[in-house]
Design an enzyme around this catalytic site. Structure first.
Site, mmCIF file in Angstrom:
data_model
loop_
_atom_site.group_PDB
_atom_site.id
_atom_site.type_symbol
_atom_site.label_atom_id
_atom_site.label_comp_id
_atom_site.label_asym_id
_atom_site.label_seq_id
_atom_site.Cartn_x
_atom_site.Cartn_y
_atom_site.Cartn_z
ATOM 1 N N GLU A 88 29.008 -29.108 14.423
ATOM 2 C CA GLU A 88 29.453 -29.899 15.562
ATOM 3 C C GLU A 88 30.034 -28.997 16.637
ATOM 4 O OE1 GLU A 88 32.695 -33.354 16.790
ATOM 5 O OE2 GLU A 88 32.175 -33.049 14.695
ATOM 6 N N LYS A 223 37.587 -40.951 -4.762
ATOM 7 C CA LYS A 223 36.629 -40.874 -3.647
ATOM 8 C C LYS A 223 36.584 -42.158 -2.819
ATOM 9 C CE LYS A 223 33.775 -37.379 -5.911
ATOM 10 N NZ LYS A 223 34.640 -37.156 -7.064
ATOM 11 N N ASP A 297 35.345 -30.415 -3.271
ATOM 12 C CA ASP A 297 34.485 -31.570 -3.529
ATOM 13 C C ASP A 297 34.322 -32.346 -2.229
ATOM 14 O OD1 ASP A 297 33.269 -33.926 -4.315
ATOM 15 O OD2 ASP A 297 34.394 -34.076 -6.192
ATOM 16 N N HIS A 387 31.780 -33.580 26.543
ATOM 17 C CA HIS A 387 30.596 -34.111 25.888
ATOM 18 C C HIS A 387 29.608 -34.723 26.880
ATOM 19 C CE1 HIS A 387 33.484 -33.861 22.556
ATOM 20 N NE2 HIS A 387 32.447 -33.792 21.774
#
Length: 787
Positions: A88, A223, A297, A387
């Protein structure tokens, strides 16, 4: 009915290079694609047995460095540079900006408040009374449950057992401290050991025997973003705090304490309305980037990014805090064992045991840096500016690599190589560093071919075949350049950004995409003799395609390409060769500029009145550069440039009375080279060519090829050489004093305009030559007699 059959992935369970290669070939056959980029990687398949199954290929993610960020934490002290793995654009720059602000404000204070990992099995019973009795049994046998953990792990410690009864089901939330491991696998093994003990203990108990058991009942929050994890914690609970004073907020973040406080309160109301868990601006971005770089992770980014940002007014500044209640990081096990990820952890001082807390503090500090930087960008309009893209009222079929065919090249080359046949074409990747403007545009506009690209052709003329190495120069629209530079200006604060929006059209950028094409088409002998050979011009306004096919200078005996930061390479004969090479162009069009303008090759040509009208832009840039680069634009330099701006109306009018000609207007080692045979000049990148003082090209050349130690004798030598050459070709007398005065005006214009833009770019994308060139320009101005 025939049973469907499916190919089976080969080499299941095998972690060998041969098995990996077999799987890749199988994937190529299944997809019908060559998958050329998926070749052997740098990871030994044998090392991945505990990390991945059916290993086939690797996908590389670029890593950028952000920082340094000054820490004053529980386990981390001093400046830290963080590796961020991301694709990004602007992320690393934004994190770096926040880090700089916090560091200048005194640094970030970080602490790990707690660390735990959870697993929550579920038990089902015949009725609610039995379920309740089971919760009492757990409390009575807590010590034995803790003992079971030690049988499977030396690192895990059971710190909490919390039953949640829901009717006849009991979800048991076990919380473990896992030291330096993230702990998901460790806690699963420990929980299994505990549950084995529970199941064995109750198997023959008719009153407590469970009817249902699952190792996970979905209460652990694994998660997932959950309110329970935010309150009780899962992973590291870590906090970061910093103070930013008003001056730092203004200088680095380009906003005010009041604007940040207001934006925070407005955003908090919106977060409540949206039902956001916690409150953050952008923490997930930096957490994901550090996770990927350090082998964490990645699936835990979701819950780890639940954050609570706090901003409040404090001592004419702001106090900012960040709480990450669920940050799941580890420095042993899992992906941290992989070589590259291990190296990144080592660079952070976080590899191995005893460092999970340090890593957690680092993540929290950089998350706070990004949140503050992004919040500032939103309050000051930089977020949208950074942007922005050029709006288009219609769909454009842009030129793409697949369009560069032998047929297209054959048509373009026909005038230069009549009868030749193009039999093959290979288009290489864009050359990086080909130009400040080109690179700035290409960064924001990647939907079409732009930039300088190597082009290798095979050509046949009926008798022989040969290789023809060219350069394809694909030019951005002038409006795309304005937008790209606006993105840079937006990072310099409201004053510079707003001034750029108002005066960009007066800076010489207008028609830049057409100018160089027109000059090559004009076939001017004095320009052709010092330019790369042009093999073709392609222009299609409907596709926004403006391109040149030029000789590839690196393959045609050229020296001194792009030595802008190496003035020592420019010996006197080489500088003389550049002066002698540009003089015929200057002499040919001297005092004949009306004819030049009438032909329309140059498009819009800004005059002195336009430079003067944009004074607000030059002053905004000067003040910004003085604040950002006080070692270059010191108080004396700032006063000098400000005086030039204030007095521009006078000296620009005087400049207008001097002889003008066609000039390159970007005549530096970035855009010129010398052929080996006789040191003949090659000048390229003519998109800024204009009508101006011939001394302008000389001034720019000397600012780059001389140093702040240049002598008056050196300057006089080149001034006189250039004057005599131009006068001889033009067939006129040129007064030496007037010539020197024109040179001084050219230096003043450079200092006030072009070099201020260079310094602005240097702030956000390092240009090593800029500080020296600026100092040299001031020195040369002093040598001309400027007071």
């Amino acid at each position: 009915m025939t049973e469907a059959t499916f190919d089976v992935i080969p080499g299941r369970g095998l972690h060998t290079e041969a098995a990996r290669a077999d799987r890749l070939e199988w994937l190529r056959a299944q997809s019908g694609s060559a998958l050329a980029s998926l070749g052997p990687g740098r990871i030994d398949a044998r090392t991945l047995a505990g990390n991945i199954e059916n290993f086939t290929a690797t996908v590389e993610i670029p890593v950028g460095l952000a920082g340094p960020l000054l820490f004053d934490g529980g386990t981390v002290q001093g400046p830290i540079v963080a590796p961020l793995a991301t694709t990004e654009g602007a992320l690393v720059a934004s994190v770096a900006r926040g880090a700089r602000a916090i560091t200048l404000g005194g640094g970030v204070r970080t602490h790990v408040l707690a660390q735990r990992m959870t697993r929550a099995p579920v038990y089902g019973f015949a009725d609610t009374a039995t379920a309740y009795a089971f919760t009492r049994w757990l409390a009575e046998n807590a010590s034995q449950l803790r003992e079971r953990v030690g049988l499977v792990s030396r690192h895990a410690t059971l710190v909490d057992v919390r039953p949640f009864q829901m009717g006849r089901y009991v979800h048991v939330r076990f919380a473990f401290e896992t030291r330096d491991a993230a702990g998901q696998n460790m806690t699963t093994a420990a929980t299994w050991s505990i549950c084995t003990f529970i199941n064995d203990s109750l198997a023959d108990d008719p009153l407590l025997k469970p009817e249902l058991f699952q190792i996970e009942g979905n209460l652990s929050g694994d998660k997932k973003v959950t309110q329970l994890s935010m309150i009780d914690g899962r992973g590291a609970r870590v906090t970061a705090e910093c103070f930013l004073d008003r001056a730092t907020i203004a200088a680095v973040l380009k906003t005010t304490p009041e604007a940040l406080d207001r934006a925070y309160r407005v955003g908090l109301l919106a977060a409540l309305q949206a039902g956001m868990h916690g409150y953050t601006v952008n923490a997930a971005n930096v957490i994901a980037a550090i996770f990927v770089a350090t082998g964490q992770d990645i699936a835990c980014v979701h819950e780890s990014s639940t954050a609570i940002l706090g901003i409040e007014p404090h001592d004419d500044g702001i106090l900012a805090t960040m709480l990450l209640p669920n940050l799941i990081v580890g420095t042993v096990g899992g992906g941290t064992r992989l070589t590259q990820q291990r190296d990144m952890l080592t660079a952070l001082g976080c590899a191995g045991e005893g460092n999970a807390g340090r890593l957690a503090e680092i993540v929290a500090g950089f998350a706070l840096a990004l949140d503050l930087s992004t919040a500032a960008a939103i309050t000051s309009g930089q977020f949208a500016d950074a942007h922005q893209r050029l709006g288009r009222p219609r769909e454009v079929r842009w030129l793409r690599p697949a369009d560069v065919t032998t047929g297209l090249l054959q048509t373009l080359l026909a005038p230069a190589l009549p009868g030749a046949q193009v039999t093959s074409v290979t288009l290489g990747p864009a050359v990086q560093g080909s130009g400040i403007i080109t690179d700035a545009v290409a960064t924001g506009e990647q939907r079409k071919l732009l930039g300088v690209l190597p082009l290798d052709l095979t050509v046949h003329d009926g008798r022989s075949e040969w290789e023809l190495p060219l350069i394809a120069k694909l030019k951005p629209l002038d409006d795309e350049v304005v937008v790209a530079m606006a993105r840079v200006a937006s990072l310099c604060g409201d004053r510079v950004a707003q001034a750029w929006q108002r005066f960009a059209g007066l800076t010489g950028i207008k028609d830049a995409h057409l100018r160089e094409l027109a000059l090559y088409r004009a076939d001017l002998p004095e320009l052709a003799s010092i330019s790369p050979r042009c093999y073709g011009v392609f222009e299609d306004a409907g596709r926004e395609a403006y391109a040149l096919l030029l000789e590839r200078l690196t393959r045609t005996g050229v020296v001194l390409l792009d030595t802008a930061d190496r003035p020592e390479l420019w010996a006197t004969p080489m500088v003389e060769a550049a002066v002698d090479g540009i003089a015929p162009l200057h002499g040919r069009w001297l005092n004949d500029t009306d004819a030049l303008l009438d032909r329309g090759w140059l498009g819009f040509v800004p005059g002195s009145e336009h430079v003067e009208k944009a004074a607000e832009l030059w002053q905004a840039l000067c003040d910004f550069n003085a604040a950002e680069h006080p070692d270059v634009v010191d108080a004396g330099a700032q006063r000098q440039v400000t005086m030039l701006i204030d007095e521009a109306g006078g000296w620009l009018r005087e400049q207008d009375a001097l002889p003008k000609t066609l000039i390159h207007n970007d005549f530096s080692p970035r855009n010129i080279a010398l052929r080996r045979n006789g040191l003949g000049l090659v000048a390229f990148d003519w998109e800024l060519a204009t009508v101006g003082l011939p001394q302008r090209d000389l001034a720019e050349l000397l600012c780059f090829t001389l140093t702040p130690q240049a002598t008056a004798e050196q300057l006089e030598h080149y001034l006189e050489r250039h004057r005599r050459k131009v006068a001889g070709i033009a067939g006129v007398d040129l007064d030496a004093g007037q010539w020197r005065r024109g040179f001084r005006f050219a230096l003043q214009d450079l200092l006030m305009t072009r070099l201020q833009l260079y310094l602005m770019f240097h702030t956000h994308r390092e240009q090593p030559f800029v500080p020296r060139v600026f100092r040299t320009a001031r020195h040369l101005l002093q040598l001309t007699g400027d007071r």
